[in-house]
Design a protein around this motif. Structure first.
Motif, PDB file in Angstrom:
ATOM      1  N   ALA A   1     -15.498   7.075  -6.305  1.00  0.00           N
ATOM      2  CA  ALA A   1     -15.578   5.699  -5.804  1.00  0.00           C
ATOM      3  C   ALA A   1     -14.217   5.026  -5.859  1.00  0.00           C
ATOM      4  N   TYR A   2     -13.463   5.254  -6.949  1.00  0.00           N
ATOM      5  CA  TYR A   2     -12.126   4.667  -7.058  1.00  0.00           C
ATOM      6  C   TYR A   2     -11.216   5.161  -5.942  1.00  0.00           C
ATOM      7  N   PHE A   3     -11.170   6.480  -5.740  1.00  0.00           N
ATOM      8  CA  PHE A   3     -10.250   7.015  -4.734  1.00  0.00           C
ATOM      9  C   PHE A   3     -10.699   6.677  -3.312  1.00  0.00           C
ATOM     10  N   THR A   4     -12.004   6.547  -3.091  1.00  0.00           N
ATOM     11  CA  THR A   4     -12.471   6.082  -1.781  1.00  0.00           C
ATOM     12  C   THR A   4     -12.022   4.644  -1.545  1.00  0.00           C
ATOM     13  N   ALA A   5     -12.167   3.796  -2.565  1.00  0.00           N
ATOM     14  CA  ALA A   5     -11.740   2.395  -2.433  1.00  0.00           C
ATOM     15  C   ALA A   5     -10.232   2.298  -2.245  1.00  0.00           C
ATOM     16  N   ALA A   6      -9.472   3.089  -2.991  1.00  0.00           N
ATOM     17  CA  ALA A   6      -8.014   3.056  -2.847  1.00  0.00           C
ATOM     18  C   ALA A   6      -7.594   3.518  -1.464  1.00  0.00           C
ATOM     19  N   THR A   7      -8.285   4.510  -0.922  1.00  0.00           N
ATOM     20  CA  THR A   7      -7.982   4.972   0.429  1.00  0.00           C
ATOM     21  C   THR A   7      -8.294   3.897   1.457  1.00  0.00           C
ATOM     22  N   LEU A   8      -9.393   3.182   1.258  1.00  0.00           N
ATOM     23  CA  LEU A   8      -9.722   2.103   2.186  1.00  0.00           C
ATOM     24  C   LEU A   8      -8.722   0.953   2.061  1.00  0.00           C
ATOM     25  N   ILE A   9      -8.200   0.727   0.864  1.00  0.00           N
ATOM     26  CA  ILE A   9      -7.205  -0.335   0.679  1.00  0.00           C
ATOM     27  C   ILE A   9      -5.901   0.018   1.368  1.00  0.00           C
ATOM     28  N   ILE A  10      -5.504   1.289   1.336  1.00  0.00           N
ATOM     29  CA  ILE A  10      -4.252   1.681   1.981  1.00  0.00           C
ATOM     30  C   ILE A  10      -4.381   1.592   3.507  1.00  0.00           C
ATOM     31  N   ALA A  11      -5.611   1.494   3.997  1.00  0.00           N
ATOM     32  CA  ALA A  11      -5.814   1.340   5.434  1.00  0.00           C
ATOM     33  C   ALA A  11      -5.402  -0.057   5.919  1.00  0.00           C
ATOM     34  N   VAL A  12      -5.360  -1.037   5.024  1.00  0.00           N
ATOM     35  CA  VAL A  12      -5.001  -2.405   5.439  1.00  0.00           C
ATOM     36  C   VAL A  12      -3.549  -2.482   5.915  1.00  0.00           C
ATOM     37  N   PRO A  13      -2.544  -2.045   5.129  1.00  0.00           N
ATOM     38  CA  PRO A  13      -1.182  -2.099   5.662  1.00  0.00           C
ATOM     39  C   PRO A  13      -0.975  -1.167   6.852  1.00  0.00           C
ATOM     40  N   THR A  14      -1.722  -0.074   6.891  1.00  0.00           N
ATOM     41  CA  THR A  14      -1.631   0.818   8.046  1.00  0.00           C
ATOM     42  C   THR A  14      -2.160   0.121   9.294  1.00  0.00           C
ATOM     43  N   GLY A  15      -3.250  -0.607   9.146  1.00  0.00           N
ATOM     44  CA  GLY A  15      -3.782  -1.372  10.276  1.00  0.00           C
ATOM     45  C   GLY A  15      -2.821  -2.458  10.731  1.00  0.00           C
ATOM     46  N   ILE A  16      -2.110  -3.066   9.787  1.00  0.00           N
ATOM     47  CA  ILE A  16      -1.095  -4.075  10.140  1.00  0.00           C
ATOM     48  C   ILE A  16      -0.007  -3.440  10.989  1.00  0.00           C
ATOM     49  N   LYS A  17       0.415  -2.242  10.615  1.00  0.00           N
ATOM     50  CA  LYS A  17       1.454  -1.555  11.374  1.00  0.00           C
ATOM     51  C   LYS A  17       0.970  -1.236  12.788  1.00  0.00           C
ATOM     52  N   ILE A  18      -0.244  -0.706  12.918  1.00  0.00           N
ATOM     53  CA  ILE A  18      -0.762  -0.355  14.240  1.00  0.00           C
ATOM     54  C   ILE A  18      -0.912  -1.602  15.097  1.00  0.00           C
ATOM     55  N   PHE A  19      -1.442  -2.681  14.513  1.00  0.00           N
ATOM     56  CA  PHE A  19      -1.571  -3.929  15.251  1.00  0.00           C
ATOM     57  C   PHE A  19      -0.198  -4.434  15.707  1.00  0.00           C
ATOM     58  N   SER A  20       0.794  -4.362  14.842  1.00  0.00           N
ATOM     59  CA  SER A  20       2.135  -4.837  15.202  1.00  0.00           C
ATOM     60  C   SER A  20       2.751  -4.001  16.311  1.00  0.00           C
ATOM     61  N   TRP A  21       2.546  -2.686  16.263  1.00  0.00           N
ATOM     62  CA  TRP A  21       3.066  -1.831  17.338  1.00  0.00           C
ATOM     63  C   TRP A  21       2.415  -2.175  18.670  1.00  0.00           C
ATOM     64  N   LEU A  22       1.093  -2.347  18.657  1.00  0.00           N
ATOM     65  CA  LEU A  22       0.395  -2.674  19.908  1.00  0.00           C
ATOM     66  C   LEU A  22       0.743  -4.078  20.384  1.00  0.00           C
ATOM     67  N   ALA A  23       0.924  -5.019  19.464  1.00  0.00           N
ATOM     68  CA  ALA A  23       1.310  -6.382  19.845  1.00  0.00           C
ATOM     69  C   ALA A  23       2.729  -6.407  20.393  1.00  0.00           C
ATOM     70  N   THR A  24       3.576  -5.520  19.922  1.00  0.00           N
ATOM     71  CA  THR A  24       4.928  -5.424  20.476  1.00  0.00           C
ATOM     72  C   THR A  24       4.865  -4.947  21.918  1.00  0.00           C
ATOM     73  N   CYS A  25       3.981  -4.006  22.194  1.00  0.00           N
ATOM     74  CA  CYS A  25       3.835  -3.507  23.570  1.00  0.00           C
ATOM     75  C   CYS A  25       3.242  -4.557  24.499  1.00  0.00           C
ATOM     76  N   TYR A  26       2.347  -5.392  23.966  1.00  0.00           N
ATOM     77  CA  TYR A  26       1.649  -6.365  24.807  1.00  0.00           C
ATOM     78  C   TYR A  26       2.624  -7.422  25.315  1.00  0.00           C
ATOM     79  N   GLY A  27       2.620  -7.624  26.592  1.00  0.00           N
ATOM     80  CA  GLY A  27       3.456  -8.657  27.201  1.00  0.00           C
ATOM     81  C   GLY A  27       4.890  -8.237  27.429  1.00  0.00           C
ATOM     82  N   GLY A  28       5.262  -7.060  26.995  1.00  0.00           N
ATOM     83  CA  GLY A  28       6.624  -6.591  27.228  1.00  0.00           C
ATOM     84  C   GLY A  28       6.700  -5.811  28.527  1.00  0.00           C
ATOM     85  N   SER A  29       7.907  -5.562  28.977  1.00  0.00           N
ATOM     86  CA  SER A  29       8.073  -4.727  30.168  1.00  0.00           C
ATOM     87  C   SER A  29       8.213  -3.278  29.685  1.00  0.00           C
TER      88      SER A  29
END
Length: 166
Positions: free
Chosen positions: A89-117
């Motif tokens: 349970a601990y390692f599952t929770a820790a893995t899900l927590i590390i998904a938050v900064p990873t999701g921030i990175k993916i969102f930022s990459w896609l937001a960088t693409c949005y509206g750009g040429s």
């Protein structure tokens, strides 16, 4: 043809602590070694979109937190080695927590693409493929651990171990 799976049992001469030590040391490396790759993807996406990286400060903090959290998820591939319920349970929770900064990175990459040429050069296509595959892999691993696919992972680990031994 026998693949001699006795090497995974204590009676067959297995040393489970060696496997655990290997994960404890080497699992941290993968999170540290991916950070320069994240920087390259950020640079390629930014240059090919003709925009600055969206949420630059958030990206920096996300990379730092991935580097730190990488040291507390070292057993998240080892659900089949007999860990007790609380440890899993601990390692599952820790893995899900590390998904938050990873999701921030993916969102930022896609937001960088949005509206750009966008310029679909070879590096940009590689970066988009990386983002896609990284997202799919990031979704598959926590879902499989939450669905208790222990037998599947045990078979995969044994086959992977056998492939490298022979």
């Amino acid at each position: 043809m026998s693949i001699n799976l006795n090497r995974f049992k204590k009676a067959g001469g297995a040393k489970p602590h060696k496997l655990i030590d290997n994960y404890f040391i080497n699992q941290n490396y993968c999170y540290i070694l991916i950070i320069p790759g994240f920087g390259i993807i950020s640079t390629v996406v930014s240059a090919s979109s003709n925009k600055n990286v969206f949420g630059y400060l958030g990206m920096v903090y996300a990379m730092m937190s991935i580097g730190v959290l990488g040291f507390v998820v070292w057993s998240h591939h080892m659900f089949s080695v007999g860990l007790d319920v609380d440890t899993r349970a601990y390692f599952t929770a820790a893995t899900l927590i590390i998904a938050v900064p990873t999701g921030i990175k993916i969102f930022s990459w896609l937001a960088t693409c949005y509206g750009g040429s966008l310029q679909f050069t070879t590096p940009m296509l590689f970066a988009l493929g990386f983002i896609f595959m990284f997202t799919i892999g990031g979704l598959a691993i926590p879902l499989s651990s939450l669905l208790k696919a222990t037998i599947y992972w045990e078979i995969c680990e044994k086959l992977r171990y056998y492939k490298y031994i022979k």
